[in-house]
Design a protein around this motif. Structure first.
Motif, PDB file in Angstrom:
ATOM      1  N   UNK A 159      -4.665  11.937   0.966  1.00 53.19           N
ATOM      2  CA  UNK A 159      -3.648  11.768  -0.078  1.00 53.19           C
ATOM      3  C   UNK A 159      -4.292  11.880  -1.456  1.00 53.19           C
ATOM      4  N   UNK A 160      -5.472  11.278  -1.588  1.00 54.16           N
ATOM      5  CA  UNK A 160      -6.233  11.404  -2.832  1.00 54.16           C
ATOM      6  C   UNK A 160      -7.604  11.967  -2.490  1.00 54.16           C
ATOM      7  N   UNK A 161      -8.243  12.544  -3.480  1.00 55.62           N
ATOM      8  CA  UNK A 161      -9.559  13.139  -3.228  1.00 55.62           C
ATOM      9  C   UNK A 161     -10.671  12.311  -3.838  1.00 55.62           C
ATOM     10  N   UNK A 162     -10.530  11.885  -5.073  1.00 54.74           N
ATOM     11  CA  UNK A 162     -11.597  11.100  -5.715  1.00 54.74           C
ATOM     12  C   UNK A 162     -10.926  10.329  -6.882  1.00 54.74           C
ATOM     13  N   UNK A 163     -11.402   9.280  -7.027  1.00 54.90           N
ATOM     14  CA  UNK A 163     -11.038   8.542  -8.237  1.00 54.90           C
ATOM     15  C   UNK A 163     -12.310   7.981  -8.827  1.00 54.90           C
ATOM     16  N   UNK A 164     -12.549   8.264 -10.081  1.00 52.08           N
ATOM     17  CA  UNK A 164     -13.765   7.823 -10.744  1.00 52.08           C
ATOM     18  C   UNK A 164     -13.429   6.809 -11.830  1.00 52.08           C
ATOM     19  N   UNK A 165     -14.345   5.878 -12.051  1.00 53.75           N
ATOM     20  CA  UNK A 165     -14.154   4.917 -13.139  1.00 53.75           C
ATOM     21  C   UNK A 165     -14.333   5.592 -14.495  1.00 53.75           C
ATOM     22  N   UNK A 166     -14.952   6.785 -14.492  1.00 50.39           N
ATOM     23  CA  UNK A 166     -15.085   7.557 -15.716  1.00 50.39           C
ATOM     24  C   UNK A 166     -13.704   8.068 -16.123  1.00 50.39           C
ATOM     25  N   UNK A 167     -13.392   7.957 -17.395  1.00 49.12           N
ATOM     26  CA  UNK A 167     -12.087   8.400 -17.866  1.00 49.12           C
ATOM     27  C   UNK A 167     -11.885   9.893 -17.635  1.00 49.12           C
ATOM     28  N   UNK A 192       0.839  -1.201   0.000  1.00 47.01           N
ATOM     29  CA  UNK A 192       0.000   0.000   0.000  1.00 47.01           C
ATOM     30  C   UNK A 192       0.876   1.254   0.000  1.00 47.01           C
ATOM     31  N   UNK A 193       1.967   1.185   0.753  1.00 42.42           N
ATOM     32  CA  UNK A 193       2.882   2.321   0.836  1.00 42.42           C
ATOM     33  C   UNK A 193       3.559   2.571  -0.505  1.00 42.42           C
ATOM     34  N   UNK A 194       3.926   1.488  -1.168  1.00 41.10           N
ATOM     35  CA  UNK A 194       4.531   1.617  -2.497  1.00 41.10           C
ATOM     36  C   UNK A 194       3.525   2.220  -3.474  1.00 41.10           C
ATOM     37  N   UNK A 195       2.273   1.769  -3.402  1.00 41.81           N
ATOM     38  CA  UNK A 195       1.201   2.284  -4.255  1.00 41.81           C
ATOM     39  C   UNK A 195       0.982   3.776  -3.997  1.00 41.81           C
ATOM     40  N   UNK A 196       0.974   4.149  -2.714  1.00 41.89           N
ATOM     41  CA  UNK A 196       0.809   5.553  -2.331  1.00 41.89           C
ATOM     42  C   UNK A 196       1.939   6.412  -2.893  1.00 41.89           C
ATOM     43  N   UNK A 197       3.144   5.920  -2.804  1.00 38.36           N
ATOM     44  CA  UNK A 197       4.315   6.665  -3.279  1.00 38.36           C
ATOM     45  C   UNK A 197       4.203   6.946  -4.781  1.00 38.36           C
ATOM     46  N   UNK A 198       3.790   5.941  -5.544  1.00 36.40           N
ATOM     47  CA  UNK A 198       3.679   6.107  -6.998  1.00 36.40           C
ATOM     48  C   UNK A 198       2.593   7.134  -7.340  1.00 36.40           C
ATOM     49  N   UNK A 199       1.455   7.068  -6.640  1.00 35.54           N
ATOM     50  CA  UNK A 199       0.379   8.037  -6.884  1.00 35.54           C
ATOM     51  C   UNK A 199       0.837   9.453  -6.569  1.00 35.54           C
ATOM     52  N   UNK A 227       1.252  12.669  -8.930  1.00 33.76           N
ATOM     53  CA  UNK A 227       0.528  13.882  -8.586  1.00 33.76           C
ATOM     54  C   UNK A 227       1.358  15.150  -8.696  1.00 33.76           C
ATOM     55  N   UNK A 228       2.660  15.002  -8.790  1.00 35.76           N
ATOM     56  CA  UNK A 228       3.538  16.176  -8.949  1.00 35.76           C
ATOM     57  C   UNK A 228       3.416  16.788 -10.339  1.00 35.76           C
ATOM     58  N   UNK A 229       2.995  15.968 -11.303  1.00 31.21           N
ATOM     59  CA  UNK A 229       2.959  16.448 -12.690  1.00 31.21           C
ATOM     60  C   UNK A 229       1.576  16.396 -13.320  1.00 31.21           C
TER      61      UNK A 229
END
Length: 371
Positions: A220-228, A172-179, A183-185
């Motif tokens: 860390x994240x706000x929303x993630x939607x299945x919509x592209x 989970x930590x590795x996944x968080x780091x990649x996200x 998010x920087x770009x």
């Protein structure tokens, strides 16, 4: 891992604070020891923000406002009993400028005790009382490295945080780091891309929702939607939080436009406290310790949405501190701030517009109702 969030103190941002509150946190509410609890709080407004809606609240009212806000939005209703038992989240009240208090050390300590005594007395019997740390944190700003109480505060905050850890899988930590690196770009990631990253970290798509909920709770994240495309998701979230509402498009327009009430100009006109008439009904909303900005703007958005859903062609006069909504030709809704018993309040005014006849005369309101 610990994250530090600094909430903007300007009232313009108050409407957004509830979005970022979580139970897995320690909150530090600061006040100036040089100012009396019953003095009007100093308004933190930049010179260019002359249109910001402001209210005269005392320092103790502002402190209680923050405590109430934290309790309201950081303690989920479904787990209220459990949260009360664990006293999560913790709220530490900190007095600053202790080194600037006049008099001897004894005089300074007496002043500090008086200020904190008022706070602890004021919150007695409130639902958030059990979340407030009963300790007088009076810190020295000029010489922070020599401030013993500041060291104590850091140690206590660390101790509170260690009492509420969440053990997570290393993947989970590795996944968080990649996200976070992405998010920087980029502002957003598609759901398919998130699934791809999760799979590369050894997280199954089936269990991905638990990881996302955890990161959402941390902010860390706000929303993630299945919509592209996340554009509609962001708009809907802002509508739900009362940050904006959409104008009804006319048939000729190809563009969408939105109202953002908190960013509108300030009106010199407003509602006032007066006796109702046969043509007017008033509804007042008052509270002990809240700043109406956090209620006013979402209420304006809700009223406009309600009017539009009812099929009215509404004419709108909107300002950051006043709203006037015409319902057809017969009624208007007016909403704005008033002061009741020296406390900031809101008034909703429903007015029936006089009927003007063809000859220019005004028909009596009761006569028109009877007919």
């Amino acid at each position: 891992m610990t994250y530090i969030w600094d909430f903007a103190g300007q009232q313009l941002y108050y409407i957004t604070h509830r979005i970022f509150l979580t139970s897995e946190a320690v909150y530090v509410v600061l006040f100036n020891l040089l100012e009396s609890m019953y003095d009007k709080g100093k308004k933190r407004i930049h010179k260019g923000d002359k249109n910001v809606m402001t209210y005269d609240m005392t320092n103790i009212q502002i402190i209680k406002y923050w405590m109430r806000l934290i309790f309201t939005y950081a303690v989920p209703v479904e787990s209220l009993q459990q949260q009360l038992q664990t006293k999560k989240p913790q709220i530490a009240v900190v007095g600053t400028h202790s080194e600037s208090l006049p008099g001897t050390d004894e005089d300074k300590n007496k002043k500090i005790e008086e200020q904190f005594a008022i706070i602890f007395e004021e919150i007695k019997g409130t639902p958030y009382e059990c979340h407030v740390v009963r300790k007088m944190y009076a810190i020295d700003n000029k010489f922070p490295t020599q401030s013993k109480m500041l060291t104590t505060l850091k140690q206590d905050v660390g101790r509170f945080l260690k009492a509420m850890p969440k053990t997570i899988p290393l993947k989970w930590l590795e996944f968080q780091y990649i996200l976070q690196e992405n998010g920087r770009t980029t502002l957003r990631m598609s759901y398919s891309k998130v699934c791809e990253v999760a799979t590369s970290c050894g997280i199954s798509v089936k269990n991905l929702i638990h990881t996302l909920n955890y990161l959402h709770d941390l902010g860390i994240i706000f929303e993630i939607s299945k919509d592209e495309s996340s554009f509609e998701v962001f708009l809907e979230l802002m509508k739900q939080f009362g940050l904006l509402c959409e104008k009804i498009k006319n048939q000729e327009s190809k563009h969408r436009s939105f109202f953002v009430p908190c960013r509108l100009k300030r009106s010199k006109d407003n509602v006032s406290i007066e006796h109702d008439t046969a043509q007017m009904v008033s509804i007042y909303m008052a509270s002990e310790d809240f700043i109406p900005d956090s209620v006013f703007h979402p209420l304006v958005v809700s009223l406009i949405g309600m009017v539009q859903d009812m099929g009215y062609t509404a004419m709108l006069q909107l300002f950051s501190n006043y709203a006037n909504i015409h319902l057809g030709l017969e009624h208007t809704l007016s909403l704005g701030p008033v002061v009741i018993n020296n406390k900031p309040s809101l008034k909703l005014e429903i007015l029936r517009v006089p009927i003007i006849q063809e000859d220019g005369t005004i028909r009596d309101i009761l006569e028109s109702v009877c007919r």
